[in-house]
Design an enzyme around this catalytic site. Sequence first.
Site, PDB file in Angstrom:
ATOM      1  N   SER A 117       0.848  -1.190   0.000  1.00  0.00           N
ATOM      2  CA  SER A 117       0.000   0.000   0.000  1.00  0.00           C
ATOM      3  C   SER A 117       0.891   1.251   0.000  1.00  0.00           C
ATOM      4  O   SER A 117       1.747   1.404  -0.872  1.00  0.00           O
ATOM      5  CB  SER A 117      -0.948  -0.040   1.202  1.00  0.00           C
TER       6      SER A 117
ATOM      7  N   ASP B  37      -8.942  -6.406  -4.622  1.00  0.00           N
ATOM      8  CA  ASP B  37      -8.547  -5.098  -4.103  1.00  0.00           C
ATOM      9  C   ASP B  37      -9.127  -4.018  -5.009  1.00  0.00           C
ATOM     10  O   ASP B  37      -8.714  -3.865  -6.156  1.00  0.00           O
ATOM     11  CB  ASP B  37      -7.015  -5.003  -4.066  1.00  0.00           C
TER      12      ASP B  37
ATOM     13  N   HIS C 168      -8.088  -5.129  -0.278  1.00  0.00           N
ATOM     14  CA  HIS C 168      -6.795  -4.443  -0.134  1.00  0.00           C
ATOM     15  C   HIS C 168      -5.995  -4.998   1.040  1.00  0.00           C
ATOM     16  O   HIS C 168      -4.763  -5.067   0.994  1.00  0.00           O
ATOM     17  CB  HIS C 168      -7.035  -2.943   0.048  1.00  0.00           C
TER      18      HIS C 168
END
Length: 382
Positions: A157, A322, A355
């Site tokens: 991320s 995601d 995610h």
Amino acid sequence: MPSEIPADSVGYVEPQIAYFNEPLPLRSGRTLDSYQLVYETYGTLNAQRSNAILICHALSGHHHAAGYHQASDKKPGWWNECIGPGKAIDTNHYFVVSLNNLGGCHGSTGPISIDTSTGEPFGPEFPIMAVRDWVKSQARLADQLGIDCWQAVVGGSLGGMQAMRWSIDYPSRLKKCVIIAAAPKLTAQNIAFNEVARQAITSDPDFHAGYYFKHQTLPRKGLALARMLGHITYLSDDSMREKFGRDLATGKLNFNYEIEFEVESYLRYQGEQFSDTFDANTYLLMTKALDYYDPAADFDHDLSQCLSKSQCKFLVLSFSTDWRFAPVRSKEIVNALLRAQKPVSYLEIDAPQGHDAFLFPIPEYVSILQKFLAHPGEPDAH
């Protein structure tokens, strides 16, 4: 923690502090005259100081990535499943460094730190950080540790964006770059989610323009709402359906505005827990760093040109469900690397967790990570 520390755990770890008196010029035009970084290390640095791996954390992450601080810990560090003896990031062979970024609220200099010029917390006066500022401070930490070149820089991320920035700003200082569930820049939708989260915080009556410590308050409701919104975007529809469905918390409809569905109870719990452990000004700062991230902007918005001076091997990973940083965003990075003729491996992993999948020990995910990070003397993924 378990009654016995597992053989593949790094065991008990103790945070360390690195102090810096050299001013740090920031992307915003401001300067930090002095600062500290809190970090942890796992494994042993070899005599050549050539076996180090840097772990970069995501928005709400911190330095405690593996092991335990004390016997009363309810759970280990946030990436414990991947860091340890014999694991994907093998501490039998690597010296692993994980830090809390500047602007954080877990020991590194940030909004809750005391501003020596006033004797009070920085609060909203703490400068907004850019990803490149974090990477510059991480490079200084590497200098202090005597590490000229990382075997790998790894992040998921927002951490993946830091890893990418390392390959751009310090191309000779890393051999491998692992970019997980990330993007070359945020979409308008992602910026919008961040803005709603910030508005939730700043509109809390207890926020006081960020000077809540002076008023002896905390904007808990606003921060909880921000976390609830963020948490929804980290999960997939499939994972929420499987975990909660439309299950009722009380077994019946009550026809009021209190908690009725299990998912409501879960989100409120997550928000309340987060608001007790995280700083609101840090949350604002971290989301702004996400919004500002766009390294290609310095290269006429040409990502391949931006990555053209990189010298490392890349592994880019995405997850099928995601939707915060969808696989298509990872493919943008991969295609730019291919146009720049850089060595890159890519895998989209079929996983239901959305995610947040980058935090889970999904077998295919762990396997490709382990192969790519195979220690010297073993074949790697290329």
